[in-house]
Each structure stands twice: as structure tokens, then as C-alpha cells.
Write a protein that holds these residues in place. Structure first.
Motif, PDB file in Angstrom:
ATOM      1  N   SER A  25      11.241  11.309 -16.940  1.00 11.57           N
ATOM      2  CA  SER A  25      11.474  10.275 -15.927  1.00 11.57           C
ATOM      3  C   SER A  25      10.547  10.450 -14.737  1.00 11.57           C
ATOM      4  O   SER A  25      10.051   9.465 -14.171  1.00 11.57           O
ATOM      5  N   VAL A  26      10.301  11.693 -14.346  1.00 10.91           N
ATOM      6  CA  VAL A  26       9.357  11.967 -13.255  1.00 10.91           C
ATOM      7  C   VAL A  26       7.961  11.481 -13.646  1.00 10.91           C
ATOM      8  O   VAL A  26       7.262  10.852 -12.850  1.00 10.91           O
ATOM      9  N   HIS A  27       7.571  11.772 -14.897  1.00  7.13           N
ATOM     10  CA  HIS A  27       6.275  11.303 -15.391  1.00  7.13           C
ATOM     11  C   HIS A  27       6.183   9.778 -15.328  1.00  7.13           C
ATOM     12  O   HIS A  27       5.166   9.230 -14.889  1.00  7.13           O
ATOM     13  N   ALA A  28       7.223   9.109 -15.795  1.00  5.10           N
ATOM     14  CA  ALA A  28       7.218   7.648 -15.821  1.00  5.10           C
ATOM     15  C   ALA A  28       7.105   7.071 -14.405  1.00  5.10           C
ATOM     16  O   ALA A  28       6.329   6.137 -14.175  1.00  5.10           O
ATOM     17  N   ALA A  29       7.845   7.630 -13.470  1.00  6.24           N
ATOM     18  CA  ALA A  29       7.783   7.160 -12.086  1.00  6.24           C
ATOM     19  C   ALA A  29       6.401   7.411 -11.491  1.00  6.24           C
ATOM     20  O   ALA A  29       5.843   6.552 -10.791  1.00  6.24           O
ATOM     21  N   ASN A  30       5.856   8.581 -11.766  1.00  2.80           N
ATOM     22  CA  ASN A  30       4.538   8.937 -11.254  1.00  2.80           C
ATOM     23  C   ASN A  30       3.472   7.990 -11.806  1.00  2.80           C
ATOM     24  O   ASN A  30       2.624   7.485 -11.065  1.00  2.80           O
ATOM     25  N   THR A  31       3.542   7.734 -13.098  1.00  5.50           N
ATOM     26  CA  THR A  31       2.579   6.830 -13.724  1.00  5.50           C
ATOM     27  C   THR A  31       2.730   5.423 -13.155  1.00  5.50           C
ATOM     28  O   THR A  31       1.729   4.749 -12.877  1.00  5.50           O
ATOM     29  N   GLY A  32       3.961   5.001 -12.938  1.00  2.00           N
ATOM     30  CA  GLY A  32       4.210   3.688 -12.347  1.00  2.00           C
ATOM     31  C   GLY A  32       3.636   3.563 -10.948  1.00  2.00           C
ATOM     32  O   GLY A  32       3.081   2.521 -10.587  1.00  2.00           O
ATOM     33  N   LYS A  33       3.741   4.636 -10.180  1.00  5.67           N
ATOM     34  CA  LYS A  33       3.180   4.646  -8.820  1.00  5.67           C
ATOM     35  C   LYS A  33       1.668   4.442  -8.872  1.00  5.67           C
ATOM     36  O   LYS A  33       1.115   3.620  -8.127  1.00  5.67           O
ATOM     37  N   TYR A  34       0.999   5.169  -9.753  1.00  6.89           N
ATOM     38  CA  TYR A  34      -0.450   5.049  -9.876  1.00  6.89           C
ATOM     39  C   TYR A  34      -0.852   3.701 -10.491  1.00  6.89           C
ATOM     40  O   TYR A  34      -1.887   3.141 -10.141  1.00  6.89           O
ATOM     41  N   ARG A  35      -0.034   3.180 -11.405  1.00  2.69           N
ATOM     42  CA  ARG A  35      -0.307   1.857 -11.992  1.00  2.69           C
ATOM     43  C   ARG A  35      -0.296   0.790 -10.911  1.00  2.69           C
ATOM     44  O   ARG A  35      -1.185  -0.059 -10.846  1.00  2.69           O
ATOM     45  N   LYS A  36       0.711   0.852 -10.050  1.00  2.00           N
ATOM     46  CA  LYS A  36       0.841  -0.138  -8.975  1.00  2.00           C
ATOM     47  C   LYS A  36      -0.341  -0.054  -8.020  1.00  2.00           C
ATOM     48  O   LYS A  36      -0.913  -1.072  -7.630  1.00  2.00           O
ATOM     49  N   ALA A  37      -0.701   1.171  -7.645  1.00  2.00           N
ATOM     50  CA  ALA A  37      -1.829   1.363  -6.717  1.00  2.00           C
ATOM     51  C   ALA A  37      -3.142   0.863  -7.323  1.00  2.00           C
ATOM     52  O   ALA A  37      -3.993   0.333  -6.607  1.00  2.00           O
ATOM     53  N   ALA A  38      -3.288   1.031  -8.638  1.00  2.00           N
ATOM     54  CA  ALA A  38      -4.525   0.612  -9.309  1.00  2.00           C
ATOM     55  C   ALA A  38      -4.499  -0.866  -9.705  1.00  2.00           C
ATOM     56  O   ALA A  38      -5.502  -1.395 -10.179  1.00  2.00           O
TER      57      ALA A  38
END
Length: 143
Positions: A25-38
Motif C-alpha cells: 500500500s505504501v508503494h502504491a501511494a508513493n507511485t500515485g504521488k509521483y504519477r500525479k506530479a508527472a
């Protein structure tokens, strides 16, 4: 036929196993954060190679770190559950060490800052796999 009695300490193994679900879940949230920024829309798994900006690079690194976690989690989790049958405390400690090192690994890899800080997860995973294999051999040989 043999009877299998589960040591109450196997609960630690289950907690270590559950920690891998939380880390996913931490990985998914982290990836989502970077997806949004990119600004990479779904269903694209990665930012295209034509993008050379930092945000795209960080997203691709976070996505790959998550992918690497998903590739290794089944082996680590299966080995943890099997090794814990005979060695619950040792297996739980190796499992928690695996989760912590995977977190460190993800933080380095996700931002493109270098993934080698948590690379020790391979040692913990190898230890769990070795214990799982030993358990199988010991059962067959009736040790």
C-alpha cells in the motif's frame, strides 16, 4: 501421517507477512504521488521515453520500484510462511528485516536517488528460502 502443531509464535510470522501487505500500500501511494506530479494518465504504466523531465523520471523509478517489490513479494512471503513452520521467531525476524529493507530500497529507487541502500533484502529473502527448503528436506527425511 504426521500431525502439524503450530507454535503460538507463528503469530509473529503472520504479522511479518501482513507487513508486506502494508508495504504494498505504501508503494502504491508513493507511485500515485509521483504519477500525479508527472501528470501521467492511466492506463499508462510509465511516462514515455520522450519525456526527459525529472518528474517523469521519478515516476518511472517509483513504478519500477513497485514492480520490483511485486516480483519479489510472492517468493519472500511463501518462504516466510513455510520457514516459519519450524523456525517462527527467526523467520519472523527475517521477514520484518525483509520488509524494512524493501522500504529503504523503495525510497532510494522511487525518487531516482539510488536503489542500493536497501539491497540487503536479497540476503533476508535468501535466508527465508533456505529455511523453507530445509523444512521440506527435514520433513521428507523425518529429521
Amino acid at each position: 501421517m504426521a500431525t502439524l502443531t503450530i507454535d503460538p509464535n507463528y503469530g509473529y510470522v503472520l504479522l511479518a507477512a501482513a507487513s508486506t501487505f502494508l508495504l504494498n500500500s505504501v508503494h502504491a501511494a508513493n507511485t500515485g504521488k509521483y504519477r500525479k506530479a508527472a501528470k501521467v494518465d492511466y492506463p499508462s504504466a510509465y511516462a514515455p521515453d520522450s519525456r526527459t523531465d525529472t518528474a517523469a523520471h521519478q515516476f518511472n523509478c517509483a513504478q519500477r520500484a513497485h514492480g520490483n517489490f511485486i516480483e519479489n513479494q510472492p517468493t519472500a512471503l511463501g518462504s516466510l510462511l513455510l520457514a516459519g513452520i519450524r523456525f517462527p521467531v527467526t523467520s519472523a525476524l527475517l521477514g520484518i528485516a525483509w520488509t524494512i529493507s524493501r522500504y529503504v530500497y523503495s525510497q532510494g529507487g522511487a525518487g531516482g536517488k539510488g536503489r542500493y541502500k536497501g539491497i540487503s533484502f536479497f540476503l533476508f529473502q535468501a535466508g527465508l528460502t533456505g529455511l523453507a527448503i530445509y523444512n521440506g528436506v527435514a520433513m521428507v527425511m523425518q529429521w
